[in-house]
Design an enzyme around this catalytic site. Structure first.
Site, mmCIF file in Angstrom:
data_model
loop_
_atom_site.group_PDB
_atom_site.id
_atom_site.type_symbol
_atom_site.label_atom_id
_atom_site.label_comp_id
_atom_site.label_asym_id
_atom_site.label_seq_id
_atom_site.Cartn_x
_atom_site.Cartn_y
_atom_site.Cartn_z
ATOM 1 N N ASN A 25 0.803 -1.226 0.000
ATOM 2 C CA ASN A 25 0.000 0.000 0.000
ATOM 3 C C ASN A 25 0.838 1.280 0.000
ATOM 4 O O ASN A 25 0.478 2.261 -0.649
ATOM 5 C CB ASN A 25 -0.990 0.000 1.166
ATOM 6 C CG ASN A 25 -0.325 -0.147 2.519
ATOM 7 O OD1 ASN A 25 0.709 -0.802 2.654
ATOM 8 N ND2 ASN A 25 -0.908 0.463 3.532
ATOM 9 N N GLY A 101 1.975 -6.210 7.270
ATOM 10 C CA GLY A 101 1.037 -6.793 6.324
ATOM 11 C C GLY A 101 -0.194 -7.316 7.024
ATOM 12 O O GLY A 101 -0.533 -6.901 8.142
ATOM 13 N N THR A 105 -1.355 -13.530 7.288
ATOM 14 C CA THR A 105 0.022 -13.779 6.862
ATOM 15 C C THR A 105 0.971 -13.639 8.041
ATOM 16 O O THR A 105 1.914 -14.424 8.199
ATOM 17 C CB THR A 105 0.423 -12.805 5.748
ATOM 18 O OG1 THR A 105 -0.495 -12.934 4.651
ATOM 19 C CG2 THR A 105 1.838 -13.083 5.257
ATOM 20 N N GLU A 123 3.667 -5.637 12.397
ATOM 21 C CA GLU A 123 2.684 -4.562 12.367
ATOM 22 C C GLU A 123 1.613 -5.027 11.400
ATOM 23 O O GLU A 123 1.837 -5.101 10.187
ATOM 24 C CB GLU A 123 3.343 -3.250 11.915
ATOM 25 C CG GLU A 123 2.492 -2.009 12.221
ATOM 26 C CD GLU A 123 1.517 -1.694 11.120
ATOM 27 O OE1 GLU A 123 0.314 -2.025 11.300
ATOM 28 O OE2 GLU A 123 1.924 -1.140 10.106
ATOM 29 N N CYS A 157 -3.480 0.838 6.967
ATOM 30 C CA CYS A 157 -3.770 0.047 8.162
ATOM 31 C C CYS A 157 -4.503 0.837 9.227
ATOM 32 O O CYS A 157 -5.275 0.279 10.014
ATOM 33 C CB CYS A 157 -2.483 -0.551 8.726
ATOM 34 S SG CYS A 157 -1.213 0.679 9.141
ATOM 35 N N GLU A 349 7.379 0.621 16.202
ATOM 36 C CA GLU A 349 8.311 1.243 15.276
ATOM 37 C C GLU A 349 8.419 2.738 15.539
ATOM 38 O O GLU A 349 7.625 3.316 16.271
ATOM 39 C CB GLU A 349 7.877 0.977 13.828
ATOM 40 C CG GLU A 349 7.827 -0.509 13.495
ATOM 41 C CD GLU A 349 7.712 -0.777 12.001
ATOM 42 O OE1 GLU A 349 7.809 0.175 11.210
ATOM 43 O OE2 GLU A 349 7.540 -1.946 11.632
#
Length: 375
Positions: A25, A101, A105, A123, A157, A349
């Protein structure tokens, strides 16, 4: 435990080889925000960008080369998750995995890395709420609420995909939301200066997003596509929100979508759609608003809209989210940690917290007297 008679210090030392796996994205941003602290920490990395937009990463390799980054410090591997990502995560020389992501996953990556006792920082997805109280600046709340879900086609997100609005202003909020969107947010050619957002990332993602729209319709919800019916660039609006745009007839366009009259337990409310679809629902009390906002497996971000500072303090403290904003959205402070609760992942982060991802903490202890420490 006996008193310590040694001098001790802690050191952050390089973690070693990090696997960095990034989404589609905002591809260059995601690579950069992980790569910079990795290099500063003294670690090396292998970056696996998404196969859906590898060109950005490929061009970035030339920039790194021109900047003088030594060979072997930053490496790229291109391919699918199955053929490139999974072998990278499982490689014996990889010590740290940093992944941004989808939650599903992320679960697979966490299981694979965890089985080898590797440190994993993820994240993941979000289903962020926006709580709008009746004492807010309503026009500001609506304008920002529109941006919070339709920015970047909703492919972000932190998108505020659940708007909970106090019942006394609920209808007014909806009317303003429509007025400020229809004819104002142009969908189409991303190179045109008047375009607000362009196509979604892929045909598969269009199928996912419109699948949720169809599900909302099947459940009896009210679904509105907030586009101007007189827009000469829009050839067709399909029943599931797909748009046929003049000159881009095969593009992956989906209309800005408003969903109301939907149940809290609907998949459309509970699951991450990652597209331009917002659910707007009423609440009556402060306690109900907090309960509805926290009724999710995600916990990435949230917004609270009110001019009552005491209410803001109360509500923000109760929300289960890694980042909570008052009277704004997406106000990122890169010196502060960013990450989520629950199914939104475990990473933090930005700032010094990014350094911790790519370093190991070591204790160095010196005996001051050069003789054994007494028991």
């Amino acid at each position: 435990m006996m008193p310590c008679t040694v001098d001790s210090v802690t050191q952050h030392v390089p973690a070693g080889v990090a696997a960095i796996i990034t989404p589609w994205n905002v591809p260059l941003v995601m690579i950069s925000q992980k790569l910079a602290p990795c290099i500063v920490a003294g670690s090396t990395c292998v970056i696996k960008p998404t196969e859906l937009c590898s060109i950005t990463a490929y061009l970035f390799t030339h920039i790194l080369k021109e900047a003088g980054v030594p060979d072997g410090v930053v490496n790229f591997v291109f391919g699918t998750g199955e053929k490139a990502g999974e072998p990278l995560v499982r490689h014996k020389d990889v010590r740290v995995v940093s992944f941004t992501g989808g939650t599903k996953t992320g679960g697979r990556i966490g299981a694979a890395a965890g089985a080898m006792n590797k440190r994993v920082y993820m994240e993941l997805g979000g289903k962020s709420p926006s709580l709008v109280f009746d004492d807010c600046d309503l026009h500001h709340a609506v304008a920002t609420g529109i941006r919070s879900i339709y920015h970047n086609q909703g492919e972000i997100c932190m998108a505020a995909s659940r708007h909970y609005v106090q019942r006394s202003i609920y209808q007014q909020y909806l009317e303003l939301f429509r007025q400020k969107t229809i004819g104002k947010l142009k969908v189409g050619n991303p190179e045109a200066p008047t375009t607000y957002f362009g196509a979604l990332a892929s045909q598969a993602h269009v199928e996912k997003v419109t699948g949720y729209i169809r599900k909302a319709q099947q459940q009896g919800a009210t679904v509105e596509f907030l586009v101007d019916p007189n827009d000469p660039e829009i050839i067709k609006v399909s029943s599931d929100g797909r748009l046929t745009i003049k000159g881009f007839e095969n593009g992956f366009f989906v209309a800005p979508t408003l969903v109301t009259n939907i149940r809290q337990d609907s998949e459309v409310v509970q699951e991450e759609i990652f597209g331009p679809v917002v659910c707007v629902m009423p609440f009556d009390t402060e306690e109900e608003a907090v309960e509805l906002a926290n009724d999710t497996v995600y916990g990435l971000a949230a917004s609270v809209w009110s001019l009552d500072q005491q209410r803001l303090d109360r509500v923000m403290q109760q929300l289960n989210a890694g980042t909570v904003w008052s009277n704004t959205w997406f106000a990122i402070n890169f010196a502060m940690p960013f990450g989520g609760f629950g199914s939104s992942g475990n990473a933090r982060e930005f700032g010094l917290w990014s350094m911790e991802m790519f370093s190991e903490l070591k204790t160095i202890s010196h005996n001051r007297y050069n003789r054994p420490v007494s028991d």
